[in-house]
Design an enzyme around this catalytic site. Structure first.
Site, PDB file in Angstrom:
ATOM      1  CG  ASP A   7      -5.344  13.182   7.947  1.00  0.00           C
ATOM      2  OD1 ASP A   7      -5.456  14.364   8.305  1.00  0.00           O
ATOM      3  OD2 ASP A   7      -5.085  12.837   6.787  1.00  0.00           O
ATOM      4  CG  ASP A  58      -1.372  12.738   8.904  1.00  0.00           C
ATOM      5  OD1 ASP A  58      -1.659  13.902   9.229  1.00  0.00           O
ATOM      6  OD2 ASP A  58      -1.999  12.102   8.052  1.00  0.00           O
ATOM      7  CB  CYS A  65      17.980 -23.824  22.084  1.00  0.00           C
ATOM      8  SG  CYS A  65      18.148 -25.541  22.592  1.00  0.00           S
ATOM      9  CG  ASP A  69      -1.023  11.157   4.302  1.00  0.00           C
ATOM     10  OD1 ASP A  69      -0.163  11.245   5.196  1.00  0.00           O
ATOM     11  OD2 ASP A  69      -1.384  12.123   3.611  1.00  0.00           O
ATOM     12  CB  CYS A  91      13.407 -26.437  24.291  1.00  0.00           C
ATOM     13  SG  CYS A  91      14.912 -26.197  25.252  1.00  0.00           S
TER      14      CYS A  91
END
Length: 749
Positions: free
Chosen positions: A445, A648, A26, A644, A23
């Site tokens: 861009d 950038d 854990c 790209d 669960c």
């Protein structure tokens, strides 16, 4: 300037495949234990994936110590790669093996529990007509059936509970062990107490069916859960299945078919029509068209010739090619995509921490409620109704399992990020999948993002003395000798019209002005206004047309032949066919769209107008783009920067969400939070919608998981829920959460 992508000086990362988690508690306990280790920078344990992703300082701790820590907490490990870029079998086997074991355990429990369930069902007034073999009512027969279910088939629950308590916490195993043990041992006590007694008045109160049926239902729920969780990771299996299995390698003078794992960098590989490209590489001989839709989403095949780049798992449509392998194994584009998807599924979204905190204190609270329920009912009914009070406490213990709460977030993240990957959208982590839905401003861009990134021939306007075909033939011949990108665009465009180009007798590049060339005995000048003035060419009457073309974002060049004006030719970085529709979709979603570019204001405004973008930031240098992102963030905007992934990079790193347009390059994946594999800008609204739908799905899961316990625990405590029904409801809650998450895999954007 501080950016969000920070790393410690020295770090490494490993993934551990953990077994034995039952669960969310854990997972929370393992994560907490790992984070306490000296040298561990961060740890994320994904209960749904059964995986721990650990970032650590290798100078202070190693992967072996991490594994030992997990084992000391009472859990097992599969010491194999969680995902291997070269094969798809290894990641699948451990889960399939576990599912087979679970099926056997569930089937055995069901067979042994069926007579007990038959006996229980026949006791209801409305089912009294059901025939019941007398043997099924024998207490020793019931004990013989219940004991193997409780202590052999149910042994993992006891082991899990012991390990959990030994480490100072409590998980689902504790609840199951307490509930079923109480029912079993009370029944055993009743069986022994009535030894030697006879008569109906001494008929023992037995709950063997409660313990056995509970364990069977929990196992059945766990089996359904495992099967459903397997489906939520289908995206990775699908991606792994895309790769080629064999490659034909040239060694010496002969061709040898070898397994893909045996290919090494530098190998010369033959790729025949219809075959998959085995690894990433470069064409060294031959021509063909390649279907790259699995990578870029573009349905049109891409033409390849000597020097063209090839990507593994794409398909050679026609023609035989020889290629040189440049990236193999885990370095290929496909392997990088798989790695990004896995990391996205392995790391937690911030919303998961809410569920983790609740799970950490949930089990002790439930045990307290169960004890209070037992005490209150014992006080109300008296000691004569001990069994009744015990039954209600068992129901509380069983129905309150926190499995659904632990599965709520990771299963949705797995399904959402997997579906996004199928659509060509790679989220680098769960936190980015969550954060994307908050974006309210998108910075685009221009070059390569809104536009195609390559100039194309757009306009030819000859004067009245020259035919268009003739003028293009001379211009193409002159420009063929130039290395300028605009010249390449002109030559490609002219050749694309089927025009044969003669050789230029003489060529001269005039930097900043244009070119001068001699073609078939004619003297050509191609370039700027200044070039025409310098050579006293009367071209003033064409300046208005030239300015009009420039206002449309095009680069116009004047042409003179033999000392006289002959026409204008123009090229432009054209708008992608889908850019305008994508911008419109973003605006309809209530998102502000801004174009940011280093180009001049005239060109930028023309491109923005064509794309439907009203706000433009032009003549902005790369470092200035990051400043613009910061300014928007200071104004309270949640900013996504789309570029790209190279020029950038500062803005991509600083933005709340950085989106890289590309085909899975190393730089794009490293810099951006989201990689848009397709050049289509529609991937941006798709990514935001996928994030919104995934977050909505997570909130649904968390709401119902919490509501289930808020409603179910009081119902059980007030005595309106039999333990076996509580077990069925508990199993159903986990399965329903996973099935709800799987709805994300059917989303169409």
């Amino acid at each position: 300037m501080e950016v969000k992508h920070q790393q410690v000086d020295v770090q490494d990362q490993t993934q551990l495949h953990i077994t034995g988690m039952t669960c969310a508690t854990c997972a929370f306990r393992i994560e907490k234990g790992l984070k306490k280790m000296p040298g561990v920078v961060d740890a994320n344990v994904n209960f749904a994936l059964e995986r721990a992703s650990v970032v650590y300082d290798p100078s202070r701790v190693d992967s072996v110590a991490l594994e030992l820590k997990v084992e000391s907490l009472g859990y097992g490990l599969i010491r194999k790669p969680i995902a291997n870029a070269e094969t798809e079998s290894e990641p699948v086997n451990p889960r399939q093996h576990e599912i087979r074991k679970q099926r056997i355990r569930t089937a055995a429990a069901a067979v042994l529990s069926f007579p007990l369930l038959w006996a229980m069902v026949s006791h209801f007034s409305f089912t009294s007509f059901i025939w019941l073999p007398e043997l099924f009512m024998n207490q020793w027969f019931q004990l013989a059936l219940a004991a193997p279910v409780q202590f052999v088939i149910g042994a993992p629950f006891y082991m899990g509970a012991y390990k959990s308590l030994r480490n100072g916490s409590a998980n689902m195993d504790v609840l199951v062990s307490l509930g079923t043990s109480a029912a079993f041992f009370y029944s055993l006590y009743e069986s022994i107490r009535t030894l030697g007694m006879s008569g109906h008045m001494h008929s023992p109160q037995l709950y063997y069916e409660t313990s056995s049926v509970l364990i069977t239902l929990i196992l059945l729920g766990k089996l359904f859960e495992a099967l459903a969780k397997g489906k939520s990771s289908e995206a990775i299996k699908t991606l792994m299945g895309l790769g080629a299995k064999m490659a034909t390698v040239i060694r010496g003078e002969l061709e040898y078919p070898i397994r893909i794992e045996e290919v090494v960098t530098g190998d010369i590989i033959v790729v025949k029509p219809g075959e998959k490209i085995p690894v990433d590489g470069v064409v060294i001989e031959g021509r063909s068209s390649v279907d790259e839709s699995m990578l870029t989403g573009e349905s049109m095949p891409v033409q390849k010739r000597s020097g063209s780049e090839l990507f593994g798992a794409t398909i050679n449509r026609n023609g035989i090619m020889k290629m040189r392998a440049t990236k193999v194994g885990a370095d290929t584009a496909l392997a990088q995509i798989i790695r990004v998807v896995e990391e996205a599924q392995g790391f937690k979204a911030p919303i998961q921490r809410v569920a983790d905190r609740i799970s950490g204190i949930f089990v002790p609270i439930v045990i307290g409620i169960a004890l209070a329920t037992f005490a209150i009912w014992l006080f109300i009914d008296g000691t004569a109704h001990f069994a009744n009070a015990l039954e209600k406490a068992i129901a509380v213990l069983v129905i309150a399992c926190p499995c659904a709460l632990g599965l709520a977030t990771p299963t949705s993240i797995m399904a959402g990020s997997g579906r996004a990957a199928e659509l060509g959208i790679l989220f680098k982590g769960g936190e980015h999948l969550e954060a994307t839905h908050r974006v309210d401003t998108v910075l685009l861009d221009k070059t390569g993002t809104i536009t195609n990134g390559k100039p194309e021939l757009t306009d030819v306007v000859p004067d009245e003395y020259h035919a268009e075909q003739e003028l293009l033939r001379w211009v193409g011949a002159a420009e063929r000798s130039s290395e300028h990108p605009l010249a390449e665009a002109l030559v490609l465009g002219i050749r694309g019209m089927g025009i044969e180009l003669p050789a230029a007798e003489r060529f001269e590049a005039i930097p900043g002005y244009g070119i001068r060339a001699s073609v078939e005995g004619h003297e050509l000048l191609i370039g700027t206004r200044r070039l025409m003035k310098q050579h006293e060419i009367a071209a003033e009457h064409a300046y208005e047309l030239m300015s009009r073309l420039e206002s449309q974002g095009k680069t116009a060049m004047l042409i003179a032949v033999d000392g006289r004006y002959a026409g204008i030719i123009a090229v432009a970085d054209t708008l992608k066919s889908t850019s305008k529709a994508a911008v419109s979709r973003l605006q309809d979603m209530g998102i502000d769209v801004v174009m940011i570019t280093g180009d001049n204001a005239t060109t930028a405004s023309a491109v923005a107008a064509a794309a439907g973008i009203e706000r433009v930031l032009a003549e902005v240098l790369p470092e200035g783009k990051a400043s613009e992102v910061k300014r928007l963030q200071d104004a309270g905007r949640k900013v996504a920067m789309v570029g790209d992934g190279i020029n950038d990079a500062p803005a991509l790193a600083l933005a709340d969400i950085g989106m890289a347009i590309g085909t899975g390059t190393d730089v794009a994946m490293e810099t951006a939070d989201v990689t848009l594999m397709r050049g289509d800008l529609n991937s941006i609204p798709d990514a935001i919608r996928m994030s919104r739908k995934t977050m909505a799905n997570i909130k649904q899961n968390l709401f119902w998981a919490l509501a289930y316990n808020v409603i179910g625990i009081p119902i059980a405590a007030f005595g309106f829920l039999a333990p076996w029904l509580a077990g069925a409801a508990m199993a159903l809650s986990s399965v329903s959460v996973v099935l709800n998450a799987l709805r994300l895999q059917r989303i169409r954007l």
